[in-house]
Scaffold this active site. Sequence first.
Site, PDB file in Angstrom:
ATOM      1  N   HIS A 450     -42.600  -8.931 -18.109  1.00  0.00           N
ATOM      2  CA  HIS A 450     -43.366  -9.803 -17.226  1.00  0.00           C
ATOM      3  C   HIS A 450     -44.382 -10.611 -18.026  1.00  0.00           C
ATOM      4  O   HIS A 450     -45.409 -10.093 -18.452  1.00  0.00           O
ATOM      5  CB  HIS A 450     -44.057  -8.920 -16.162  1.00  0.00           C
ATOM      6  CG  HIS A 450     -44.829  -9.664 -15.133  1.00  0.00           C
ATOM      7  ND1 HIS A 450     -45.782  -9.087 -14.348  1.00  0.00           N
ATOM      8  CD2 HIS A 450     -44.780 -10.958 -14.752  1.00  0.00           C
ATOM      9  CE1 HIS A 450     -46.297  -9.993 -13.530  1.00  0.00           C
ATOM     10  NE2 HIS A 450     -45.703 -11.132 -13.766  1.00  0.00           N
ATOM     11  N   VAL A 461     -48.178  -9.253 -22.040  1.00  0.00           N
ATOM     12  CA  VAL A 461     -46.833  -9.031 -21.506  1.00  0.00           C
ATOM     13  C   VAL A 461     -46.813  -7.627 -20.919  1.00  0.00           C
ATOM     14  O   VAL A 461     -47.245  -6.676 -21.566  1.00  0.00           O
ATOM     15  CB  VAL A 461     -45.750  -9.149 -22.599  1.00  0.00           C
ATOM     16  CG1 VAL A 461     -44.425  -8.638 -22.078  1.00  0.00           C
ATOM     17  CG2 VAL A 461     -45.577 -10.588 -23.024  1.00  0.00           C
ATOM     18  N   GLU A 462     -46.343  -7.553 -19.688  1.00  0.00           N
ATOM     19  CA  GLU A 462     -46.228  -6.255 -19.035  1.00  0.00           C
ATOM     20  C   GLU A 462     -44.746  -5.873 -19.139  1.00  0.00           C
ATOM     21  O   GLU A 462     -43.878  -6.573 -18.616  1.00  0.00           O
ATOM     22  CB  GLU A 462     -46.645  -6.445 -17.570  1.00  0.00           C
ATOM     23  CG  GLU A 462     -46.916  -5.212 -16.795  1.00  0.00           C
ATOM     24  CD  GLU A 462     -47.388  -5.531 -15.361  1.00  0.00           C
ATOM     25  OE1 GLU A 462     -47.195  -6.668 -14.876  1.00  0.00           O
ATOM     26  OE2 GLU A 462     -47.928  -4.622 -14.718  1.00  0.00           O
ATOM     27  N   VAL A 463     -44.480  -4.786 -19.834  1.00  0.00           N
ATOM     28  CA  VAL A 463     -43.092  -4.338 -19.992  1.00  0.00           C
ATOM     29  C   VAL A 463     -42.844  -3.244 -18.965  1.00  0.00           C
ATOM     30  O   VAL A 463     -43.646  -2.322 -18.833  1.00  0.00           O
ATOM     31  CB  VAL A 463     -42.851  -3.819 -21.425  1.00  0.00           C
ATOM     32  CG1 VAL A 463     -41.546  -3.045 -21.523  1.00  0.00           C
ATOM     33  CG2 VAL A 463     -42.843  -4.983 -22.406  1.00  0.00           C
ATOM     34  N   TYR A 498     -48.120  -3.151 -12.553  1.00  0.00           N
ATOM     35  CA  TYR A 498     -49.556  -2.814 -12.592  1.00  0.00           C
ATOM     36  C   TYR A 498     -50.442  -4.008 -12.197  1.00  0.00           C
ATOM     37  O   TYR A 498     -51.298  -3.898 -11.323  1.00  0.00           O
ATOM     38  CB  TYR A 498     -49.929  -2.299 -13.986  1.00  0.00           C
ATOM     39  CG  TYR A 498     -51.429  -2.169 -14.192  1.00  0.00           C
ATOM     40  CD1 TYR A 498     -52.160  -1.211 -13.475  1.00  0.00           C
ATOM     41  CD2 TYR A 498     -52.125  -3.001 -15.065  1.00  0.00           C
ATOM     42  CE1 TYR A 498     -53.545  -1.098 -13.635  1.00  0.00           C
ATOM     43  CE2 TYR A 498     -53.501  -2.878 -15.235  1.00  0.00           C
ATOM     44  CZ  TYR A 498     -54.197  -1.937 -14.519  1.00  0.00           C
ATOM     45  OH  TYR A 498     -55.569  -1.830 -14.677  1.00  0.00           O
TER      46      TYR A 498
END
Length: 709
Positions: A450, A461-463, A498
Amino acid sequence: MISYQVDDRNIGVLTLDHPHKPLNILSAASFEELERLLTGLALGGPTGSPGQDRPPVGLIIISGKADNFIVGADIKVFAGFRTAADGVQASRQGQRIFGLFAALPFPTVAAINGTCLGGGLELALNCTSRLISDHPKTALGFPEVKLGLLPGASGCTLLPRLVGLQAALDMMLTGKNVYPYKALKIGLADEIVSAPALLGAAKERVLQLSAGRVVIAKRRKPLVARLLDGPLKPVVYRVARKQVLKQTGGRYPAPLEILKVVRRSLGRRLPAALELEAEGFGRLSATAQHKALTHVFFAGSGKGKLPAEPVAVSRLGVLGAGLMGTGIATVALDKGITVRHKDIDYQALGRARGHIQKYFQGRVKKRILASRETGLTLTHYSPTTDYSGFGRVEVVIEAAFEDLELKRHLIAELEAVVAPETVIATNTSSLPIAQVAAGAQHPERIIGMHFFSPVEKMPLVEVITSKATNALTLATTVKLGRRLGKTVIVAQDSPGFYINRILTPYLNETFKLLEDGIPVDLLDRHVRRMGLPVGPCTLLDEVGLDVAGRVAGVMAPFIGRRLEMTDHNQRFTEDGRLGRKNGHGFYTYSQGKKGPVDAAVYQLLDHPQRRTIPYEQVRDRLLGALYNEAAYCLDEGLIDSASAGDVGAIYGFGFPPFLGGPYWAMDQLGLPALVEQLSRLAQEHGSRFTPAPPLVKRAAAGEWYHPVN
Ligand code: NAD
């Protein structure tokens, strides 16, 4: 870390090279080593035994690393300061040791190749002359302000004396790097040479200096610079202060302290000026903001261990040439990754190429890249409307429309063409990864990645892993995110992941406050005063009320009842208010420019009567809603640590860095006090504020989110 050699022309060369680390960082031990060596040299030679040594004709300080000189002092040392006096003492020590360079009885030349920051630049400022290379990594700067500090080992004192007031303030107040051509222009560097020629050029410079052939004369500055350093000085300070207050709202003490120290010390004799600098450094080192910013620095630089040996990515496939796909392709190219870019729309690919070209032209203009490098970079980019070339990529990032069926279909298409080990990452902002991967032949190689918009600027970056995602896929994706220059947090597969999960109660409370009658622009102003970059109404306009509405729709069945969630997002969308993109949102827009609030929005709210709501109430309701949700997130294991949650909130949507992130901020408030505050809000405004049970439990047990806080 330091070695000393003398060549056949009696030129001393001091080489800095940390034996076990890729970067030269000045630790307490390296300061000691420097002191010993310089004291010896001052006495006549490296051993400091008169009669045994012959003093060199001059000294060169150079790095043994390929791409960094010194990246600064060890920040962990700062984190250990307990009182202002600790800071003052450390500052004086740094000034004294770097001052040994300036006091040597022969010329000193700093030969800088690669990054030269903080203490590294202070060392260089104490040399007679500075030569820099044109290596793409060569950059000079004082990032201390970003940690809530000032350059306290003589930098704050020496920089304005060398480059003038305005250029010095610009560097110290923003913490921005200066690149070679600008460094030369402002007088920070005396010459630019190619990296392989650096040592030779530095030796020539030493010989010239010691023969008195070059006097590093004060270059005659242009008239404007002389005026700014002279009669117009008060204006420079006034403008700088105004700018600082505008940008920080006065919530960050460091830039104001830098201004104060420079104003009081510039023009004074060196010892007095250095003492003012040390006192300023001491004051800052004891502030809550410095502690919070240091926490964010460590939490964000997390190079945490990976769960498997990652695959190095040299070729990336990107699906979708819209806003996000283009941003991702641009950043990947910038980091030297070859990009195969697919869309079904030729025009979108054309626009993507135009965007990429413009981005790199901008880098050339800023002199970060040479134009030949841009040409070379563009040869690594190839657009396509079919899947040719996808068989050779290590990772594909899918950034087509936010549509579950489409994403599933694309995964099926991809699985037929990519290699069996290729990772398939989807840049969905809200769809559960398990659902996207359902039906895939190899769900273990499917993962969420993301990014945030604009990708070139947003640092997070949200993995997201599903239960099926395997360790290799996770490791490769995290490594790729880091390679793209992003801070990576890993979140579990849950609605909203999150960031959107904690953003949802915050935006929901925004609508509740609007329902209670607060005017749109007042609400936005209050939130900016809290330290967020934009108010929530402006944020909704920017993101798009339809996009936010879709996310709210995903969240509603999950936490909607607990949050007493409003449906205003949808109401606004149905009213045709999509935000900036269709010129119709909370605000009016004319030719893309934001205008005043559109008064018609109040008709869409249940209580169109407007009234002022005090700042404190707005702050407590918005942050209280967010904190409470953050407590649930950590308890559910959505993120693996409070630190990850802190950087996620700061880099993902602009949570105020000086508060250190939601978990850090909760600790500062005190968990029992927060529980009390939430209970009061629940009584006054509704059950959505009922303190989260995990928060209550932690408060009762006397625990913290950050145990050594
Ligand atoms: P966009 O509408 O700007 O671009 C989507 C692109 O995908 C279009 O160019 C379209 O032609 C292309 N496309 C459609 N079908 C395709 C196919 N079969 N093969 C190849 N390309 C195809 O959308 P966007 O804003 O770039 O968003 C893309 C994804 O990123 C979405 O899943 C979105 O939710 C997500 N996302 C968006 C943001 C944001 O702020 N816009 C932030 C994070 C994540």
